[in-house]
Design an enzyme around this catalytic site. Sequence first.
Site, PDB file in Angstrom:
ATOM      1  N   ARG A  29      66.199 -39.867  30.363  1.00 24.62           N
ATOM      2  CA  ARG A  29      66.636 -38.840  31.029  1.00 24.62           C
ATOM      3  C   ARG A  29      65.857 -38.604  32.477  1.00 24.62           C
ATOM      4  NH1 ARG A  29      67.796 -34.853  26.164  1.00 24.62           N
ATOM      5  NH2 ARG A  29      69.780 -35.959  25.678  1.00 24.62           N
ATOM      6  N   GLN A  52      71.290 -40.991  34.994  1.00 26.78           N
ATOM      7  CA  GLN A  52      72.439 -40.200  34.555  1.00 26.78           C
ATOM      8  C   GLN A  52      73.678 -40.998  34.539  1.00 26.78           C
ATOM      9  OE1 GLN A  52      72.173 -36.703  37.178  1.00 26.78           O
ATOM     10  NE2 GLN A  52      71.135 -35.355  35.557  1.00 26.78           N
ATOM     11  N   ASP A  60      74.143 -42.999  31.023  1.00 27.66           N
ATOM     12  CA  ASP A  60      73.813 -42.132  29.734  1.00 27.66           C
ATOM     13  C   ASP A  60      74.914 -41.918  28.773  1.00 27.66           C
ATOM     14  OD1 ASP A  60      72.524 -40.770  27.900  1.00 27.66           O
ATOM     15  OD2 ASP A  60      72.042 -38.945  29.128  1.00 27.66           O
ATOM     16  N   SER A  90      75.216 -38.371  27.220  1.00 22.12           N
ATOM     17  CA  SER A  90      75.820 -37.292  27.833  1.00 22.12           C
ATOM     18  C   SER A  90      77.338 -37.691  27.961  1.00 22.12           C
ATOM     19  CB  SER A  90      75.411 -37.394  29.365  1.00 22.12           C
ATOM     20  OG  SER A  90      73.919 -36.950  29.276  1.00 22.12           O
ATOM     21  N   TYR A 123      64.656 -32.569  25.746  1.00 26.15           N
ATOM     22  CA  TYR A 123      64.738 -32.589  24.377  1.00 26.15           C
ATOM     23  C   TYR A 123      64.048 -31.297  23.569  1.00 26.15           C
ATOM     24  CZ  TYR A 123      66.846 -36.981  24.346  1.00 26.15           C
ATOM     25  OH  TYR A 123      67.772 -38.226  24.419  1.00 26.15           O
TER      26      TYR A 123
HETATM   27  P1  NAD Z   1      70.830 -32.573  22.341  1.00 27.63           P
HETATM   28  O1  NAD Z   1      71.814 -33.348  21.716  1.00 27.63           O
HETATM   29  O2  NAD Z   1      69.176 -33.402  21.867  1.00 27.63           O
HETATM   30  O3  NAD Z   1      70.488 -31.165  21.449  1.00 27.63           O
HETATM   31  C1  NAD Z   1      71.503 -30.246  21.574  1.00 27.63           C
HETATM   32  C2  NAD Z   1      71.019 -28.777  22.068  1.00 27.63           C
HETATM   33  O4  NAD Z   1      70.286 -28.181  20.663  1.00 27.63           O
HETATM   34  C3  NAD Z   1      69.795 -28.878  22.763  1.00 27.63           C
HETATM   35  O5  NAD Z   1      70.019 -28.109  24.058  1.00 27.63           O
HETATM   36  C4  NAD Z   1      68.576 -28.195  22.148  1.00 27.63           C
HETATM   37  O6  NAD Z   1      67.600 -27.760  23.003  1.00 27.63           O
HETATM   38  C5  NAD Z   1      69.205 -27.498  21.404  1.00 27.63           C
HETATM   39  N1  NAD Z   1      68.409 -27.278  19.977  1.00 27.63           N
HETATM   40  C6  NAD Z   1      67.527 -28.154  19.228  1.00 27.63           C
HETATM   41  N2  NAD Z   1      67.116 -27.267  17.992  1.00 27.63           N
HETATM   42  C7  NAD Z   1      67.683 -26.002  18.012  1.00 27.63           C
HETATM   43  C8  NAD Z   1      67.633 -25.180  17.253  1.00 27.63           C
HETATM   44  N3  NAD Z   1      66.710 -24.961  16.035  1.00 27.63           N
HETATM   45  N4  NAD Z   1      68.240 -23.745  17.575  1.00 27.63           N
HETATM   46  C9  NAD Z   1      69.080 -23.931  18.776  1.00 27.63           C
HETATM   47  N5  NAD Z   1      69.241 -25.047  19.568  1.00 27.63           N
HETATM   48  C10 NAD Z   1      68.564 -26.063  19.156  1.00 27.63           C
HETATM   49  O7  NAD Z   1      70.615 -32.337  23.851  1.00 27.63           O
HETATM   50  P2  NAD Z   1      71.263 -32.878  24.859  1.00 27.63           P
HETATM   51  O8  NAD Z   1      72.890 -32.650  25.000  1.00 27.63           O
HETATM   52  O9  NAD Z   1      71.310 -34.255  24.986  1.00 27.63           O
HETATM   53  O10 NAD Z   1      70.668 -32.240  26.193  1.00 27.63           O
HETATM   54  C11 NAD Z   1      69.527 -31.642  26.380  1.00 27.63           C
HETATM   55  C12 NAD Z   1      69.024 -31.634  27.896  1.00 27.63           C
HETATM   56  O11 NAD Z   1      68.809 -32.818  28.569  1.00 27.63           O
HETATM   57  C13 NAD Z   1      70.026 -30.901  28.660  1.00 27.63           C
HETATM   58  O12 NAD Z   1      69.426 -29.862  29.647  1.00 27.63           O
HETATM   59  C14 NAD Z   1      70.755 -31.743  29.747  1.00 27.63           C
HETATM   60  O13 NAD Z   1      71.098 -31.495  30.971  1.00 27.63           O
HETATM   61  C15 NAD Z   1      69.498 -32.978  29.855  1.00 27.63           C
HETATM   62  N6  NAD Z   1      69.839 -33.985  29.932  1.00 27.63           N
HETATM   63  C16 NAD Z   1      69.316 -34.681  31.088  1.00 27.63           C
HETATM   64  C17 NAD Z   1      69.853 -36.163  31.404  1.00 27.63           C
HETATM   65  C18 NAD Z   1      69.435 -36.853  32.656  1.00 27.63           C
HETATM   66  O14 NAD Z   1      68.796 -36.224  33.565  1.00 27.63           O
HETATM   67  N7  NAD Z   1      69.591 -38.376  32.820  1.00 27.63           N
HETATM   68  C19 NAD Z   1      70.645 -36.780  30.540  1.00 27.63           C
HETATM   69  C20 NAD Z   1      71.214 -36.021  29.400  1.00 27.63           C
HETATM   70  C21 NAD Z   1      70.456 -34.642  29.186  1.00 27.63           C
END
Ligand code: NAD
Length: 375
Positions: free
Chosen positions: A121, A126, A129, A132, A229
């Site tokens: 990430r 991005q 990915d 995403s 994460y």
């Molecule tokens: P994910 O699919 O791993 O998880 C979904 C969400 O569930 C996350 O926000 C996590 O914090 C939340 N979660 C986990 N346990 C929980 C609990 N017990 N109670 C409530 N919520 C809980 O997450 P995702 O969609 O892949 O994204 C996470 C972060 O990564 C975001 O901030 C996103 O912007 C970032 N991201 C960055 C890049 C990049 O820079 N290339 C790519 C993908 C995601």
Amino acid sequence: MRIAVLKERAAGESRVAATPETVKKFIALGAAVAVESKAGQGASIADADYAAAGAEIVHADGAVKGADIVLGVQGPDPALLKGANAGAWIVAGLDPFGQRARIDDYANGGFEALAMEFMPRITRAQSMDILSSQSNLAGYKAVIEAAGQYGRAFPMMMTAAGTISAAKCFVMGVGVAGLQAIATARRLGAQVSATDVRSATKEQIQSLGAKAVFVESVAGIEGEGAGGYATEMSEEYQKAQAELVSSHIAKQDIVITTALIPGRAAPRLITDAQIASMKPGSVIFDLAVAQGGNVEGSVADQVVVKHGVKIIGFSNTATHLAADASALFARNLFNFLSAFWDKDAGRPVLDEEIGNAVRLTQDGKVVNERLLGAQ
Ligand code: NAD
């Protein structure tokens, strides 16, 4: 350099790993592209469209013959890879933790398996990915599906026959899918609230016009969390979160859960007792159902009715939007391979940061630290 695109064979998988647009772009880089006949059928792309983009349409038998790179949405059965060149790359969503035996088969077959869900990430990755791009569509679809199952309307309506109040929608887990779920529910006119364990999401929730509902008595995860994460939360946090959810959920009509922890079963966020506190006719969409489920009693691809509440969730949500999901997935793969394209070598050459993150197998061995560390 020959790239082969296989028809997906997993049950219910309608996506495809290349589109005519990406085929054309690979050919412009100097590659030859072979697409298995009917590979695009589930995403409404005809063989003729691939052929018009310059692909050779091949049949299942020998589809990967002479291939240096095999593209897939999910990892292909190793039996389908006979005839591919020695050391060929398998580039797909390989489900490394769930399909460990298959990863060993790729190593034994001498293939270099590259797991696209292990893309780091970082800003420059991005556009590569798949998590995403597919989660974004899944967040949208979860709300649309929940709206379809809900026997009421989402927006407030003032009619001659009286007023209908807006649906209350609660999104649990505000990553990529959760943010899109909030935006979609807002567009449909619901009153939206959301929660997460990562404090950075509070501002994101508010900027989408939703209410942030957070555990305040116990510290959650500072900022974005490691690599964006979440990790497993302490017992104390889980208890405080359960109390918060209990008081909030009884007033909600629609709940979308998206919480995931990489390499682990999804955290349980909603218990049977909490479901019982909801109004009959409410709908819960469990986006984590395939990873063990956030909701007690959710079953993939079934409508479960408990205490008058409908609980739904798909084993593969993005496949229900196969055309858009394929278009974005295919671009992710093209963005990845083209970013590393070495003109002199006539093929991609990965750098260390991204190569080491996504490469699972090399020279007959499993080499990925994350995967080896999980043993
Ligand atoms: P994910 O699919 O791993 O998880 C979904 C969400 O569930 C996350 O926000 C996590 O914090 C939340 N979660 C986990 N346990 C929980 C609990 N017990 N109670 C409530 N919520 C809980 O997450 P995702 O969609 O892949 O994204 C996470 C972060 O990564 C975001 O901030 C996103 O912007 C970032 N991201 C960055 C890049 C990049 O820079 N290339 C790519 C993908 C995601």
